[in-house]
Design an enzyme around this catalytic site. Structure first.
Site, PDB file in Angstrom:
ATOM      1  N   ARG A 113      -7.510 -26.612  15.207  1.00 47.54           N
ATOM      2  CA  ARG A 113      -6.169 -26.199  14.749  1.00 47.54           C
ATOM      3  C   ARG A 113      -5.720 -26.929  13.485  1.00 47.54           C
ATOM      4  O   ARG A 113      -4.529 -27.009  13.188  1.00 47.54           O
ATOM      5  CB  ARG A 113      -5.112 -26.384  15.836  1.00 47.54           C
ATOM      6  CG  ARG A 113      -5.407 -25.586  17.091  1.00 47.54           C
ATOM      7  CD  ARG A 113      -4.190 -25.463  17.972  1.00 47.54           C
ATOM      8  NE  ARG A 113      -4.533 -24.813  19.219  1.00 47.54           N
ATOM      9  CZ  ARG A 113      -4.982 -25.465  20.288  1.00 47.54           C
ATOM     10  NH1 ARG A 113      -5.106 -26.778  20.263  1.00 47.54           N
ATOM     11  NH2 ARG A 113      -5.283 -24.802  21.379  1.00 47.54           N
ATOM     12  N   LYS A 135      -3.858 -21.398  -0.660  1.00 46.05           N
ATOM     13  CA  LYS A 135      -4.522 -20.181  -0.172  1.00 46.05           C
ATOM     14  C   LYS A 135      -5.972 -20.519   0.133  1.00 46.05           C
ATOM     15  O   LYS A 135      -6.708 -20.998  -0.738  1.00 46.05           O
ATOM     16  CB  LYS A 135      -4.471 -19.075  -1.230  1.00 46.05           C
ATOM     17  CG  LYS A 135      -3.166 -18.327  -1.282  1.00 46.05           C
ATOM     18  CD  LYS A 135      -3.351 -17.101  -2.159  1.00 46.05           C
ATOM     19  CE  LYS A 135      -2.096 -16.283  -2.272  1.00 46.05           C
ATOM     20  NZ  LYS A 135      -2.292 -15.108  -3.140  1.00 46.05           N
ATOM     21  N   GLU A 177      -6.718 -17.846 -16.648  1.00 45.90           N
ATOM     22  CA  GLU A 177      -5.625 -18.079 -15.688  1.00 45.90           C
ATOM     23  C   GLU A 177      -4.512 -18.924 -16.316  1.00 45.90           C
ATOM     24  O   GLU A 177      -3.342 -18.777 -15.960  1.00 45.90           O
ATOM     25  CB  GLU A 177      -6.146 -18.741 -14.406  1.00 45.90           C
ATOM     26  CG  GLU A 177      -7.179 -17.912 -13.630  1.00 45.90           C
ATOM     27  CD  GLU A 177      -6.578 -16.770 -12.776  1.00 45.90           C
ATOM     28  OE1 GLU A 177      -5.365 -16.488 -12.883  1.00 45.90           O
ATOM     29  OE2 GLU A 177      -7.356 -16.154 -12.008  1.00 45.90           O
ATOM     30  N   LYS A 214       2.360 -23.572 -11.846  1.00 44.78           N
ATOM     31  CA  LYS A 214       1.985 -22.949 -10.573  1.00 44.78           C
ATOM     32  C   LYS A 214       2.698 -23.651  -9.425  1.00 44.78           C
ATOM     33  O   LYS A 214       3.177 -22.999  -8.493  1.00 44.78           O
ATOM     34  CB  LYS A 214       0.466 -22.972 -10.366  1.00 44.78           C
ATOM     35  CG  LYS A 214       0.099 -22.334  -9.025  1.00 44.78           C
ATOM     36  CD  LYS A 214      -1.338 -21.890  -8.891  1.00 44.78           C
ATOM     37  CE  LYS A 214      -1.555 -21.256  -7.508  1.00 44.78           C
ATOM     38  NZ  LYS A 214      -2.935 -20.851  -7.255  1.00 44.78           N
ATOM     39  N   GLU A 224       3.978 -16.217  -0.583  1.00 40.99           N
ATOM     40  CA  GLU A 224       3.928 -14.968  -1.353  1.00 40.99           C
ATOM     41  C   GLU A 224       4.769 -13.837  -0.764  1.00 40.99           C
ATOM     42  O   GLU A 224       4.279 -12.750  -0.477  1.00 40.99           O
ATOM     43  CB  GLU A 224       2.472 -14.510  -1.545  1.00 40.99           C
ATOM     44  CG  GLU A 224       2.345 -13.515  -2.686  1.00 40.99           C
ATOM     45  CD  GLU A 224       0.919 -13.279  -3.148  1.00 40.99           C
ATOM     46  OE1 GLU A 224       0.155 -14.247  -3.219  1.00 40.99           O
ATOM     47  OE2 GLU A 224       0.596 -12.125  -3.431  1.00 40.99           O
ATOM     48  N   ARG A 228       6.025 -15.425  -5.935  1.00 41.23           N
ATOM     49  CA  ARG A 228       4.641 -15.864  -6.138  1.00 41.23           C
ATOM     50  C   ARG A 228       3.764 -14.741  -6.693  1.00 41.23           C
ATOM     51  O   ARG A 228       2.705 -14.993  -7.272  1.00 41.23           O
ATOM     52  CB  ARG A 228       4.066 -16.424  -4.818  1.00 41.23           C
ATOM     53  CG  ARG A 228       2.696 -17.062  -5.002  1.00 41.23           C
ATOM     54  CD  ARG A 228       2.266 -17.880  -3.809  1.00 41.23           C
ATOM     55  NE  ARG A 228       0.898 -18.351  -4.012  1.00 41.23           N
ATOM     56  CZ  ARG A 228       0.333 -19.301  -3.308  1.00 41.23           C
ATOM     57  NH1 ARG A 228       0.979 -19.912  -2.348  1.00 41.23           N
ATOM     58  NH2 ARG A 228      -0.910 -19.659  -3.544  1.00 41.23           N
ATOM     59  N   ASN A 232       0.050 -12.827 -10.010  1.00 41.50           N
ATOM     60  CA  ASN A 232      -0.883 -11.687 -10.026  1.00 41.50           C
ATOM     61  C   ASN A 232      -0.851 -10.925 -11.348  1.00 41.50           C
ATOM     62  O   ASN A 232      -1.458  -9.862 -11.454  1.00 41.50           O
ATOM     63  CB  ASN A 232      -0.563 -10.719  -8.880  1.00 41.50           C
ATOM     64  CG  ASN A 232      -0.842 -11.352  -7.528  1.00 41.50           C
ATOM     65  OD1 ASN A 232      -1.637 -12.277  -7.434  1.00 41.50           O
ATOM     66  ND2 ASN A 232      -0.178 -10.869  -6.495  1.00 41.50           N
ATOM     67  N   HIS A 235      -3.801  -8.956 -12.556  1.00 42.38           N
ATOM     68  CA  HIS A 235      -4.764  -8.922 -11.457  1.00 42.38           C
ATOM     69  C   HIS A 235      -4.970  -7.551 -10.832  1.00 42.38           C
ATOM     70  O   HIS A 235      -5.995  -7.331 -10.194  1.00 42.38           O
ATOM     71  CB  HIS A 235      -4.377  -9.932 -10.367  1.00 42.38           C
ATOM     72  CG  HIS A 235      -4.772 -11.344 -10.701  1.00 42.38           C
ATOM     73  ND1 HIS A 235      -4.326 -11.993 -11.831  1.00 42.38           N
ATOM     74  CD2 HIS A 235      -5.584 -12.229 -10.061  1.00 42.38           C
ATOM     75  CE1 HIS A 235      -4.841 -13.218 -11.859  1.00 42.38           C
ATOM     76  NE2 HIS A 235      -5.617 -13.385 -10.795  1.00 42.38           N
ATOM     77  N   HIS A 239      -8.612  -6.749 -10.747  1.00 44.55           N
ATOM     78  CA  HIS A 239      -9.416  -6.593  -9.532  1.00 44.55           C
ATOM     79  C   HIS A 239     -10.212  -5.288  -9.555  1.00 44.55           C
ATOM     80  O   HIS A 239     -11.349  -5.240  -9.071  1.00 44.55           O
ATOM     81  CB  HIS A 239      -8.524  -6.639  -8.283  1.00 44.55           C
ATOM     82  CG  HIS A 239      -8.116  -8.035  -7.912  1.00 44.55           C
ATOM     83  ND1 HIS A 239      -6.883  -8.341  -7.389  1.00 44.55           N
ATOM     84  CD2 HIS A 239      -8.792  -9.219  -7.986  1.00 44.55           C
ATOM     85  CE1 HIS A 239      -6.806  -9.652  -7.170  1.00 44.55           C
ATOM     86  NE2 HIS A 239      -7.952 -10.201  -7.520  1.00 44.55           N
ATOM     87  N   HIS A 251     -14.212 -13.378 -12.473  1.00 43.49           N
ATOM     88  CA  HIS A 251     -12.823 -13.071 -12.146  1.00 43.49           C
ATOM     89  C   HIS A 251     -11.900 -13.261 -13.365  1.00 43.49           C
ATOM     90  O   HIS A 251     -11.120 -12.370 -13.716  1.00 43.49           O
ATOM     91  CB  HIS A 251     -12.380 -13.952 -10.975  1.00 43.49           C
ATOM     92  CG  HIS A 251     -10.933 -13.834 -10.646  1.00 43.49           C
ATOM     93  ND1 HIS A 251     -10.399 -12.740 -10.016  1.00 43.49           N
ATOM     94  CD2 HIS A 251      -9.887 -14.666 -10.891  1.00 43.49           C
ATOM     95  CE1 HIS A 251      -9.097 -12.906  -9.875  1.00 43.49           C
ATOM     96  NE2 HIS A 251      -8.763 -14.067 -10.390  1.00 43.49           N
TER      97      HIS A 251
END
Ligand code: NAD
Ligand code: ZN
Length: 336
Positions: A113, A135, A177, A214, A224, A228, A232, A235, A239, A251
């Site tokens: 956990r 993330k 980025e 950030k 998010e 947030r 993106n 993106h 993507h 990426h």
């Protein structure tokens, strides 16, 4: 340079400093059992520096590449931790790029956990972006980040010296980025990247400023729910290009291409110039037709809208609901 990420009980410091790996033990509590996760493309000396500072370290070296961010490796790490007798008081350290960080972070988030997690990012992409924000994820059946958790590290250690061994192409992908967050949130950073006479030399400053931006976003919206999503920018199309490329393009390279149509026409030439300066392509011979399946597949139905980020003035942004067809029209328009 220390950047605090303030998230109440889950707060942590990000430390950006050349040569900090040699003092890893000062910033991470390593007097316990430690699983160090890395990949075989990361120079071994970085991992050795961390392992050398631990009381009892086990180094897991995965094969480099996105394919390693898998259920199989996730299971293997958990089994390794169990076999080592690791308990709730032990910890995991990732030494590598976003692949190692996302996978090791998810293993740390879920083992017993949750055990302490430290991130030592060694790619520019991980140093300016993925190591901060909590993330963590693995891919499942070809779906990127299909399984994961929000789980904050205890500390992030950024040794900018590790970028010396990073291939130029990876540096450029990481810079995408930084340009992304500068475009939406810091016109000054954008101008400084644009006018830098020594971008490699300025990287520590670019990293610290990108991360501070950030951190501010993450502090306001850790999971998010709204703001947030600004991260993106570029993106959605990015993507789609990444899926179309099937792993050929990095990426960051796809995000660079994806940002151009999402800013106002008057800003596009300037952005393209900045991307070129970073060593990134700002154009690709890819008609909207070829991109369509990847954009629509992404959102199931053609009529659905996608919330995208648009930039009219550097350092500012708007979130807009757009249909895939609108995005494809923009893509086409920005190509000509
Ligand atoms: P990566 O981790 O695959 O690393 C790229 C390559 O660089 C690998 O071959 C690696 O071995 C090599 N490498 C790493 N450090 C090196 C060094 N110092 N010198 C030489 N080679 C080195 O790729 P990445 O671009 O760092 O990360 C991509 C991953 O990050 C993706 O899985 C993506 O989903 C994830 N990501 C996560 C977040 C987040 O918020 N968690 C954000 C963006 C991206
Ligand atoms: Zn990204």
């Amino acid at each position: 340079m220390k950047i605090p990420v303030s998230l109440g009980a889950e707060s942590y410091p990000v430390i950006v400093e050349p040569g900090i790996l040699a003092r890893a033990g000062e910033y991470m509590a390593l007097d316990r059992r430690v699983l160090v996760v890395t990949d075989d493309g990361v120079p071994g000396e970085y991992t050795a520096a961390v392992a050398g500072a631990c009381r009892q370290a086990r180094v897991c070296t995965l094969r480099a590449g996105e394919r390693s961010k898998s259920m199989e490796n996730y299971g293997a790490l958990l089994r390794e931790m169990l076999a080592l007798g690791m308990g709730r008081g032990d910890c995991v350290v990732a030494v590598g790029g976003g692949m190692a960080g996302d996978l090791a972070g998810f293993a740390a988030a879920t083992y017993m956990r949750g055990v302490d997690f430290y991130n030592v990012p060694t790619t520019l992409l991980a140093q300016v972006d993925s190591s901060v924000g909590g993330k963590t994820a693995i891919d499942l059946d070809g779906v990127k980040n299909a399984v994961g958790a929000f789980y904050q590290p205890k500390a992030v250690l950024i040794d900018t010296e590790t970028l010396r061994s990073l291939p130029r192409r990876q540096i450029a992908a990481g810079l995408a980025e930084s340009v992304k967050i500068a475009m939406t949130s810091d016109a000054g950073l954008l101008a400084d990247i644009e006018s830098s006479g020594d971008l490699m030399g300025d990287l520590p400053d670019v990293i610290a400023r990108s991360l501070a931006l950030k951190a501010q976003v993450v502090e306001q919206d850790p999971t998010e729910k709204g703001l947030r999503r600004v991260l993106n920018f570029g993106h959605t199309l990015g993507h789609a290009i990444e899926s179309y490329g099937g792993g050929e393009l990095l990426h960051g390279e796809c995000v660079a291409l994806g940002m151009v149509p999402m800013c106002a026409p008057a800003l596009r030439q300037r952005l393209k110039g900045i991307l070129h300066k970073c060593g990134l392509a700002a154009e690709i011979d890819l008609p909207a037709e070829r991109l369509r399946p990847y954009l629509i597949h992404d959102k199931k139905a053609q009529a659905d809208t996608i919330t995208v980020v648009e930039v009219e003035q550097p350092g500012t942004f708007r979130m807009e609901a757009r249909t895939p067809e609108e995005l494809l029209r923009r893509w086409e328009e920005a190509r000509t």
